[in-house]
Design a protein around this motif. Structure first.
Motif, PDB file in Angstrom:
ATOM      1  N   LEU A  10       0.878  -1.316   0.073  1.00 33.31           N
ATOM      2  CA  LEU A  10      -0.043  -0.047   0.014  1.00 33.31           C
ATOM      3  C   LEU A  10       0.658   1.237   0.105  1.00 33.31           C
ATOM      4  N   MET A  11       1.965   1.114   0.738  1.00 35.93           N
ATOM      5  CA  MET A  11       2.990   2.364   0.837  1.00 35.93           C
ATOM      6  C   MET A  11       3.571   2.713  -0.582  1.00 35.93           C
ATOM      7  N   HIS A  12       3.887   1.736  -1.098  1.00 33.49           N
ATOM      8  CA  HIS A  12       4.610   1.735  -2.668  1.00 33.49           C
ATOM      9  C   HIS A  12       3.663   2.335  -3.385  1.00 33.49           C
ATOM     10  N   SER A  13       2.413   1.582  -3.284  1.00 37.49           N
ATOM     11  CA  SER A  13       1.232   2.257  -4.352  1.00 37.49           C
ATOM     12  C   SER A  13       1.068   3.798  -4.044  1.00 37.49           C
ATOM     13  N   ALA A  14       0.982   4.235  -2.815  1.00 37.27           N
ATOM     14  CA  ALA A  14       0.836   5.660  -2.527  1.00 37.27           C
ATOM     15  C   ALA A  14       2.136   6.462  -2.741  1.00 37.27           C
ATOM     16  N   MET A  15       3.139   5.964  -2.928  1.00 36.13           N
ATOM     17  CA  MET A  15       4.537   6.604  -3.237  1.00 36.13           C
ATOM     18  C   MET A  15       4.485   6.778  -4.587  1.00 36.13           C
ATOM     19  N   ARG A  16       4.209   5.792  -5.467  1.00 31.94           N
ATOM     20  CA  ARG A  16       3.876   5.843  -6.809  1.00 31.94           C
ATOM     21  C   ARG A  16       2.991   6.910  -7.236  1.00 31.94           C
ATOM     22  N   GLY A  17       1.850   6.846  -6.797  1.00 30.80           N
ATOM     23  CA  GLY A  17       0.930   8.037  -6.663  1.00 30.80           C
ATOM     24  C   GLY A  17       1.448   9.463  -6.715  1.00 30.80           C
ATOM     25  N   LEU A  18       2.437   9.570  -5.882  1.00 38.61           N
ATOM     26  CA  LEU A  18       3.017  10.680  -5.496  1.00 38.61           C
ATOM     27  C   LEU A  18       3.853  11.338  -6.658  1.00 38.61           C
ATOM     28  N   ILE A  19       4.838  10.226  -7.131  1.00 41.70           N
ATOM     29  CA  ILE A  19       5.441  10.589  -8.181  1.00 41.70           C
ATOM     30  C   ILE A  19       4.693  10.814  -9.587  1.00 41.70           C
ATOM     31  N   GLN A  20       3.537  10.215  -9.913  1.00 37.25           N
ATOM     32  CA  GLN A  20       2.717  10.479 -10.773  1.00 37.25           C
ATOM     33  C   GLN A  20       2.148  12.049 -10.573  1.00 37.25           C
ATOM     34  N   GLU A  21       1.724  12.273  -9.546  1.00 41.67           N
ATOM     35  CA  GLU A  21       1.074  13.648  -9.290  1.00 41.67           C
ATOM     36  C   GLU A  21       2.413  14.893  -9.392  1.00 41.67           C
ATOM     37  N   VAL A  22       3.386  14.598  -9.087  1.00 35.48           N
ATOM     38  CA  VAL A  22       4.494  15.373  -9.081  1.00 35.48           C
ATOM     39  C   VAL A  22       4.918  15.789 -10.730  1.00 35.48           C
ATOM     40  N   LEU A  23       5.042  14.400 -11.340  1.00 32.88           N
ATOM     41  CA  LEU A  23       5.437  14.378 -12.873  1.00 32.88           C
ATOM     42  C   LEU A  23       4.304  15.166 -13.596  1.00 32.88           C
ATOM     43  N   SER A  24       3.151  15.087 -13.073  1.00 39.10           N
ATOM     44  CA  SER A  24       1.884  15.691 -13.738  1.00 39.10           C
ATOM     45  C   SER A  24       1.925  17.058 -13.686  1.00 39.10           C
ATOM     46  N   ASP A  25       2.334  17.664 -12.550  1.00 37.59           N
ATOM     47  CA  ASP A  25       2.373  19.109 -12.157  1.00 37.59           C
ATOM     48  C   ASP A  25       3.564  19.517 -13.512  1.00 37.59           C
ATOM     49  N   VAL A  26       4.560  18.830 -13.213  1.00 41.74           N
ATOM     50  CA  VAL A  26       5.810  19.401 -14.050  1.00 41.74           C
ATOM     51  C   VAL A  26       5.587  19.389 -15.558  1.00 41.74           C
ATOM     52  N   ARG A  27       4.738  18.226 -15.945  1.00 37.65           N
ATOM     53  CA  ARG A  27       4.288  18.186 -17.191  1.00 37.65           C
ATOM     54  C   ARG A  27       3.417  19.435 -17.637  1.00 37.65           C
ATOM     55  N   ASP A  28       2.576  19.813 -16.993  1.00 30.41           N
ATOM     56  CA  ASP A  28       1.707  20.942 -16.977  1.00 30.41           C
ATOM     57  C   ASP A  28       2.214  22.544 -16.765  1.00 30.41           C
ATOM     58  N   HIS A  29       3.337  22.676 -15.792  1.00 29.99           N
ATOM     59  CA  HIS A  29       3.727  23.731 -15.445  1.00 29.99           C
ATOM     60  C   HIS A  29       5.210  23.954 -15.345  1.00 29.99           C
TER      61      HIS A  29
END
Length: 157
Positions: A10-29
Motif C-alpha cells: 500500500l505504501m509503495h502504491s501511494a509513493m508511486r501515486g505521489l511521483i505521478q502527481e509530481v510529474l503531472s504537475d511538471v508536465r503542466d507547469h
C-alpha cells in the motif's frame, strides 16, 4: 492462512501515486525553482522502453536526471515517457512506475526508495529501517553539492 494488510504494498502504491502527481504537475507547469529529479530505474523491467544502446550500456539499472533539458513529458497511470539529452542526442524513454527504484529531488532533500519484493521477503523490517534512514543516504545516491557551508566555531578551542 490469515488475511493480512500488506502495508508495504500500500505504501509503495501511494509513493508511486505521489511521483505521478509530481510529474503531472511538471508536465503542466514546468519545474519550479531549483527542483530537479534523479530517477533510478530497473532497465530489465519488461515494460521499460529505451534505446538498445542505452540498454546495453545500462543492463540492470540506470539513473536519469530531469533538470535543465527534457521534452515530451507524458504521464499516465502506469508510468511516464520523456525525451532526454544523451551527449547532444535526444532519446525517448518510457519508465513504468513499477520499475522505479529511487526518486530523489536533492534541491529539497526529498527522496523515495522502493525495495524489491525479494528484499521484502529477506527482511520484512528492512523497509522501516530504510525509510527512517533514507534522508541520510540521499547524498550517497546523488551528486555532491558544489559547496558546503561550514561553521568555523566548531573548530575553535
Amino acid at each position: 492462512m490469515a488475511r493480512e494488510i500488506d502495508y508495504g504494498k500500500l505504501m509503495h502504491s501511494a509513493m508511486r501515486g505521489l511521483i505521478q502527481e509530481v510529474l503531472s504537475d511538471v508536465r503542466d507547469h514546468g519545474l519550479p525553482g531549483n527542483h530537479h529529479f534523479f530517477i533510478t530505474f530497473d532497465t530489465t523491467h519488461p515494460e521499460a522502453r529505451l534505446a538498445p544502446w542505452l540498454r546495453e550500456r545500462y543492463p540492470t539499472e540506470m539513473t536519469v536526471v530531469m533538470q535543465h533539458w527534457f521534452d515530451n513529458l507524458e504521464v499516465n497511470d502506469d508510468g511516464f515517457g520523456v525525451t532526454l539529452n544523451f551527449g547532444d542526442e535526444p532519446e525517448s524513454l518510457y519508465i513504468p512506475y513499477d520499475a522505479i527504484q529511487t526518486f530523489v529531488d536533492p534541491s529539497v532533500e526529498f527522496g523515495l526508495r522502493f525495495e524489491s519484493h525479494e528484499d521484502d521477503e529477506d527482511d520484512d523490517s528492512a523497509e522501516d529501517d530504510d525509510q527512517a534512514d533514507f534522508a541520510e543516504d540521499v547524498e550517497d545516491e546523488t551528486e555532491k553539492k558544489d559547496a558546503e557551508v561550514v561553521s568555523l566555531d566548531s573548530f575553535r578551542k
